[in-house]
Design an enzyme around this catalytic site. Sequence first.
Site, PDB file in Angstrom:
ATOM      1  N   CYS A 166       0.785  -1.215   0.000  1.00 23.46           N
ATOM      2  CA  CYS A 166       0.000   0.000   0.000  1.00 23.46           C
ATOM      3  C   CYS A 166       0.828   1.282   0.000  1.00 23.46           C
ATOM      4  O   CYS A 166       1.991   1.276   0.352  1.00 23.46           O
ATOM      5  CB  CYS A 166      -0.971   0.095   1.173  1.00 23.46           C
ATOM      6  SG  CYS A 166      -1.946  -1.383   1.389  1.00 23.46           S
ATOM      7  N   GLY A 201       0.629  -0.326  -5.046  1.00 23.73           N
ATOM      8  CA  GLY A 201      -0.581  -1.122  -4.930  1.00 23.73           C
ATOM      9  C   GLY A 201      -1.518  -0.866  -6.077  1.00 23.73           C
ATOM     10  O   GLY A 201      -1.779   0.290  -6.403  1.00 23.73           O
ATOM     11  N   ASN A 259      -0.442   1.854   5.707  1.00 26.45           N
ATOM     12  CA  ASN A 259       0.584   1.101   4.982  1.00 26.45           C
ATOM     13  C   ASN A 259       1.373   0.327   6.024  1.00 26.45           C
ATOM     14  O   ASN A 259       1.909   0.924   6.958  1.00 26.45           O
ATOM     15  CB  ASN A 259       1.497   2.060   4.217  1.00 26.45           C
ATOM     16  CG  ASN A 259       2.664   1.359   3.513  1.00 26.45           C
ATOM     17  OD1 ASN A 259       3.699   1.961   3.304  1.00 26.45           O
ATOM     18  ND2 ASN A 259       2.514   0.101   3.160  1.00 26.45           N
ATOM     19  N   GLY A 260       1.424  -0.984   5.873  1.00 25.68           N
ATOM     20  CA  GLY A 260       2.158  -1.810   6.834  1.00 25.68           C
ATOM     21  C   GLY A 260       1.377  -3.051   7.175  1.00 25.68           C
ATOM     22  O   GLY A 260       0.382  -3.383   6.516  1.00 25.68           O
ATOM     23  N   TYR A 290      13.919  -2.497  -4.097  1.00 23.58           N
ATOM     24  CA  TYR A 290      12.923  -2.739  -5.156  1.00 23.58           C
ATOM     25  C   TYR A 290      11.689  -1.835  -5.126  1.00 23.58           C
ATOM     26  O   TYR A 290      11.273  -1.323  -6.153  1.00 23.58           O
ATOM     27  CB  TYR A 290      12.475  -4.199  -5.100  1.00 23.58           C
ATOM     28  CG  TYR A 290      11.341  -4.543  -6.036  1.00 23.58           C
ATOM     29  CD1 TYR A 290      11.536  -4.586  -7.420  1.00 23.58           C
ATOM     30  CD2 TYR A 290      10.065  -4.804  -5.551  1.00 23.58           C
ATOM     31  CE1 TYR A 290      10.489  -4.889  -8.287  1.00 23.58           C
ATOM     32  CE2 TYR A 290       9.019  -5.104  -6.409  1.00 23.58           C
ATOM     33  CZ  TYR A 290       9.238  -5.149  -7.775  1.00 23.58           C
ATOM     34  OH  TYR A 290       8.211  -5.437  -8.627  1.00 23.58           O
TER      35      TYR A 290
END
Length: 554
Positions: A92, A118, A194-195, A338
């Site tokens: 996310c 995402g 996010n996480g 990445y």
Amino acid sequence: MAATAAASAAAALAYLHDGHHSVFPAFSVHPAEPSRLFLSKALPKPYPFLCHNYPIAASSRRCMLPLTPHAALVDPSHAFLSADEDKPRDECGVVGIIGDPDAAQLCSLALHALQHRGQEGAGIVSSDGSSLHSATGLGLVSEVFSDPATLAPLVGEASIGHVRYSTAGAASSLANVQPFVAGYRFGKLAVAHNGNLVNYRNLRSALESKGSIFNSSSDTEVILHLIATSSSRPLLARIVEACEALEGAYSLVFLTANKLFAVRDPHGFRPLVMGRRRPTGAIVFASETCALDLINAAFVREVNPGEVVVVDSRDMSITSLCLMPSKSRKACVFEHVYFALPNSVVFGHPVHSSRYSFGAALARESPAPSADIVIPVPDSGFFAALGFAEASGLPFRQGLIRSHYVGRTFIEPDKEGRNLAVKLKLAPVRGILEGKSVVVVDDSIVRGTTSSKIVQLIKTAGGAREVHMRIASPPIVGSCYYGVDTPSSEELISNRMDVEGVRQEIGCETLAFLSLESLRGVFADEAHMFCDACFTRDYPVPPRNQEVEQLVEF
Ligand code: SF4
């Protein structure tokens, strides 16, 4: 028949998705039971309802599916393919904007900049100063907000947004698309996360036993329930109390009628930055600086690990509180390997520069002196390949061209189909590769399935004489529990075999990974502030509720 098999594979995947945990089972025939499919990946938790045709005992984590005309003898992880399928997926990106009359419009642009984090769903919640307005949908930001009528109701000078990660072939659920909005005693609250919370299941069971009812299977909803059931006041105290119960990774933005909160977990696993927009002075929070750039917001600073930043729309006052107990900083190094865009600055380091340095270090420790050229696996291997080429003195060439117009293509999951999927995404330039000894630089190897196809493509369609694979990160040996969708550890090729085994599997002449020492060396005396657990299995926060390795037949 092939189409039926593929459709059945997708159906099997749908059965194995509970709306929150996307399960990517690799089916195979069990040697002792040739009439059954063996589900080789452990399920994330006991779900008695998971396969309603094949109920799973409450204690089971693995199952055997009867091989029937409706079940397909395929590996569903290959049912939907692209050259990116064999990569970990970030789970996310978040955005928050306050103090701008075009807050929702800007939020959609910022989400567009974070689309790489995402692709399954996107959403925006705005505040007009008294009410919250929400729009969410499945798909890309450009799809969800393509119709201006979708954005039109999102009025007000504050908004938060979210892009949700995509899972190959798994069923999607609108209920899981954020931001979530909930009512509590004193008004409405929206959240985007996010996480990943490692103690989500314990927290959820405790809340359910006290009567909480959940609408989604997302760990983020737990945070809303913790805030709603807190007896603290004001809301800031409720948020802090809720966050103190959380373990794992969270970069959060909350929106109320007149306040925006930005919160980062005490380890700071996932990024969250703050910016100020010109000329309105609006305050912007985003997962990456590339989102700030797109909406003309200047970077101000990171939200610090354990910090809560509150912006009040009534006077645009900014309050910063470091209320959570301080813990050692553990920023995700894979953002630099990445995930993040190379034009972002993440955890204080430009991503393109880190990748360049990974490649240069790789060239020094694992040179390929007999090679003629260096080529990247586009796009994520680009800067590492540039670093490798310049450090080794070899010419840098664009030997593979990436198509940006191939989406998630449904392809028959036979061998020919899998090879076609990679060809659709990556095209070799024969004029550059033919007869050459080629260094191919990629950012990482996960399962190894795509790497072997790339090597094959470069040799057969490209006509290369030799392929020397160089990977600009250490071997991935552990799954991530902090918001990155990685395969189970048994699916990670470097967890199953040594470097020589991987080399043979992917079929290149030589293979080398960046050493852990060199990866850490790029961040010098800040290296201890990064999480590198997927390379070391040294988890800063112990994973909880992990799968019991158990085989249950039914
Ligand atoms: Fe990042 Fe790997 Fe740590 Fe997960 S385990 S947070 S992917 S470095």
